[in-house]
Design a protein around this motif. Sequence first.
Motif, PDB file in Angstrom:
ATOM      1  N   UNK A   4       0.690  -1.279   0.103  1.00  0.00           N
ATOM      2  CA  UNK A   4      -0.048  -0.109  -0.118  1.00  0.00           C
ATOM      3  C   UNK A   4       0.803   1.126   0.070  1.00  0.00           C
ATOM      4  N   UNK A   5       2.130   1.260   0.054  1.00  0.00           N
ATOM      5  CA  UNK A   5       3.034   2.118  -0.273  1.00  0.00           C
ATOM      6  C   UNK A   5       3.349   2.732   1.244  1.00  0.00           C
ATOM      7  N   UNK A   6       4.054   3.929   1.219  1.00  0.00           N
ATOM      8  CA  UNK A   6       4.508   4.262   2.357  1.00  0.00           C
ATOM      9  C   UNK A   6       3.864   5.540   3.042  1.00  0.00           C
ATOM     10  N   UNK A   7       3.774   5.742   4.272  1.00  0.00           N
ATOM     11  CA  UNK A   7       3.179   7.313   4.898  1.00  0.00           C
ATOM     12  C   UNK A   7       3.997   8.226   4.709  1.00  0.00           C
ATOM     13  N   UNK A  40      -4.171   7.128   3.576  1.00  0.00           N
ATOM     14  CA  UNK A  40      -2.664   7.517   3.120  1.00  0.00           C
ATOM     15  C   UNK A  40      -1.721   7.621   4.191  1.00  0.00           C
ATOM     16  N   UNK A  41      -1.884   8.392   5.124  1.00  0.00           N
ATOM     17  CA  UNK A  41      -0.980   8.605   6.301  1.00  0.00           C
ATOM     18  C   UNK A  41      -0.633   7.396   6.883  1.00  0.00           C
ATOM     19  N   UNK A  42      -1.272   6.344   7.280  1.00  0.00           N
ATOM     20  CA  UNK A  42      -0.834   4.884   7.613  1.00  0.00           C
ATOM     21  C   UNK A  42      -0.541   3.960   6.515  1.00  0.00           C
ATOM     22  N   UNK A  43      -0.617   4.369   5.298  1.00  0.00           N
ATOM     23  CA  UNK A  43       0.009   3.617   4.102  1.00  0.00           C
ATOM     24  C   UNK A  43      -1.079   2.310   4.510  1.00  0.00           C
ATOM     25  N   UNK A  44      -2.417   2.553   4.780  1.00  0.00           N
ATOM     26  CA  UNK A  44      -3.187   1.421   5.212  1.00  0.00           C
ATOM     27  C   UNK A  44      -3.993   0.874   3.977  1.00  0.00           C
ATOM     28  N   UNK A  64     -12.538   4.278   2.922  1.00  0.00           N
ATOM     29  CA  UNK A  64     -11.648   4.506   1.890  1.00  0.00           C
ATOM     30  C   UNK A  64     -10.804   3.372   1.812  1.00  0.00           C
ATOM     31  N   UNK A  65     -10.572   2.811   0.534  1.00  0.00           N
ATOM     32  CA  UNK A  65     -10.055   1.405   0.306  1.00  0.00           C
ATOM     33  C   UNK A  65      -8.918   1.720  -0.426  1.00  0.00           C
TER      34      UNK A  65
END
Length: 371
Positions: A4-7, A40-44, A64-65
């Motif tokens: 999911x990428x980095x925060x 996005x903040x948590x890369x969740x 949000x997914x």
Amino acid sequence: MTGTGSAPSAGADFAALAAAAIDGIAEAEPWRRFVHLLRCHFGASHANIIFRRADLKQAFIAEDYADPATQGKAHASYRPEDDPIPYYRLEPFQVHAIDDFLSEGGSHPFMARFLRPLGMAGMLICRVVTPSGLQAWISVTHPDPDALGEQQRRELGSIARLFAQALALFGTYQAAVDQRDAYARVVRARATGMVRLDQAGKVLHIDEAAATWLGEGGSLQVAAGRLRAVRAADRVRLNRALGNILAGTSEEELLALGEGGDGLEVLMFRVSEAYEPAWLSATRAILYVRRAGQEALPTPQRVRTLLGLSRREAALAVLLARGLTLAQAAQDLGISELTARAYLRQIFARTGVSRQADLIRQIQSSIAGVQ
């Protein structure tokens, strides 16, 4: 963190989250952008807010997914009977990991059948409560449980407290919206419409009820942004009355326009003093329009006489009686909401009531008593 990428940096993130929390109050779907930034903040893989009123009813969810296709699967596979989270027993603002509730660990049905298959094996959740009783649950998930550690717990706790302020404002905002809508329904039910004019006599706003009577075929129409009576004799009287109101030589005028089925009664009154040129677009006159033959409209002069109010107090009382909120009435009177509240306190003191609803009832009963 996987998949999911980095925060992004926390400093920039928190400023954006704070702005989105406030902006989300008035969004058609509250806090959709906020939960996107939260994810996005948590890369969740997923973030949501579940919201309930103090009576535990009227729930909605903003979510949000990372993978939009997951949303349908999540809604289809969720089984309340498998959910082990004691939502209403969670200590407010204490952040929990899903492992806190799984006595069977990874074999628990909620993990095995729901969370892990959807890439949510890691989960943090926090209950937010406001002094007025509004409640929300904020959660974020991640495929890797180790990606949501102690630092992420602390950050979610801070975000939850930030969000609590927006949630409290939302409660106040929603109460005002509910009150406004309720008053609007009353105004529509009483078949009374409202028109606002500026200093030059141009139409600033026509509400839904008034618009139904200002169309083609009626005794009063809008032409080139101004009110125009259809009959020549009515036109002279309307223009004279409006001229008196806008010039400040008359505080209120009451006209009967048209005849028969097209007959209208128009109450107009001046609501603010002349300001600097920059304020020429401010409301200078309020007109109430209704079918002729209905119960009498409360006029500022009549309310002033019956209740012993000052001119400004009577103008404010009439606007409240016609369905405006205090903030809307203040805007139409060209005064601050703080000043309007001071006037309202004076009105309460003079009339012996302590609530706007009681004031409106007193105005209506006083008017009815002198019909």
